[in-house]
Design a protein around this motif. Structure first.
Motif: not given
Length: 90
Positions: A7-9, A45-47, A64-67, A79-82
């Motif tokens: 998720t990206v906000v 965005m949700m992917m 890395e994505l958080a950075a 988050q992992k799907e499970e």
């Protein structure tokens, strides 16, 4: 297949999708589904991505994505799907 929810906000700016997608492509992560919207200037965005061919550990990717998110002025969470499924089960 190892699915991850990303998720990206944040405040909308030019290039958010491009930068996130470039990171994913550079790390062997395939986008399976994507939804994005802008509401009163705020980007959301949700992917759903497949991390099966990813060339690093899940924690490293999430960090890395958080950075990357900090650098471009948004919040990126993975988050992992499970785990996502278990958290949102009624």
């Amino acid at each position: 297949m190892k699915k991850t929810i990303i998720t990206v906000v944040g405040k909308d700016t030019v290039g958010i999708i491009a930068k996130v997608c470039t990171y994913l492509a550079d790390n062997g992560i395939n986008i399976l589904d994507i939804s994005q919207t802008i509401v009163q200037g705020y980007f959301n965005m949700m992917m759903i991505v497949d991390t099966n061919n990813m060339n690093k550990q899940f924690g490293d990717m999430a960090d890395e994505l958080a950075a990357l998110g900090e650098a471009i002025g948004v919040v990126i969470k993975c988050q992992k799907e499970e785990i996502f499924d278990k958290m949102h089960r009624i």
